[in-house]
Structures are given as structure tokens and as C-alpha cells.
Write a protein that holds these residues in place. Structure first.
Motif, PDB file in Angstrom:
ATOM      1  N   HIS A  37       0.832  -1.200   0.000  1.00 24.16           N
ATOM      2  CA  HIS A  37       0.000   0.000   0.000  1.00 24.16           C
ATOM      3  C   HIS A  37       0.869   1.253   0.000  1.00 24.16           C
ATOM      4  O   HIS A  37       1.888   1.323   0.656  1.00 24.16           O
ATOM      5  N   SER A  38       0.420   2.226  -0.733  1.00 26.47           N
ATOM      6  CA  SER A  38       1.163   3.476  -0.797  1.00 26.47           C
ATOM      7  C   SER A  38       0.829   4.343   0.408  1.00 26.47           C
ATOM      8  O   SER A  38      -0.073   4.060   1.182  1.00 26.47           O
ATOM      9  N   GLN A  39       1.572   5.409   0.543  1.00 23.41           N
ATOM     10  CA  GLN A  39       1.370   6.306   1.670  1.00 23.41           C
ATOM     11  C   GLN A  39       0.013   7.008   1.570  1.00 23.41           C
ATOM     12  O   GLN A  39      -0.652   7.242   2.568  1.00 23.41           O
TER      13      GLN A  39
END
Length: 82
Positions: A37-39
Motif C-alpha cells: 500500500h502506498s502512503q
């Protein structure tokens, strides 16, 4: 015939598990796992959790609001007499 099946079961199981491992390895090389998951996704999840928490607090306050309003405030001058 029963002895033959018993004797051939371990090698057949070994070959089947080796074939499965080879196919699984081939599949993983050609279909890699998605990236973590990205930030920004983590921030969106945090905002969603914050909205749910605020809704729970609002509902709790609405349910217990009468209890807080019913209790009269103590008079600060009444307790200070000697």
C-alpha cells in the motif's frame, strides 16, 4: 496389488509435490505480487477510521447527553463554609 500401491505412493507423492512446486514457482515469476500500500492509501484509510470514530463518539454523546445535563453543577460557595 495392495503392496504395489503402497510402494508407489511415496514416489508418486514426491513427484506430484515437485511438479506443484515447479508450477507454483513458474506462476509466481510471471505474476508478481502487487506492490504494498502506498502512503496515500494509508492516509485515506486513516481518515476513514477517523470519520468512523467521530460518528461513534457523536452517537454516544447523543445517547448519554441527558445524563450529563440532568446532573446539577455543585455550588462552589456551599462547600467553603467552615
Amino acid at each position: 496389488m495392495g503392496d504395489v500401491l503402497t510402494a508407489l505412493a511415496p514416489p508418486a507423492l514426491l513427484c506430484a509435490s515437485g511438479f506443484y512446486a515447479a508450477c507454483s514457482c513458474w506462476w509466481r515469476r510471471r505474476h508478481p505480487a502487487p506492490p504494498p500500500h502506498s502512503q496515500s492509501a494509508a492516509r485515506l484509510a486513516e481518515l476513514d477510521l477517523l470519520a468512523v470514530t467521530e460518528a461513534i463518539v457523536r452517537e454516544s454523546w447523543a445517547e448519554l447527553e441527558e445524563l450529563y445535563r440532568a446532573a446539577p453543577a455543585p455550588d462552589p460557595r456551599a462547600g467553603s463554609r467552615p
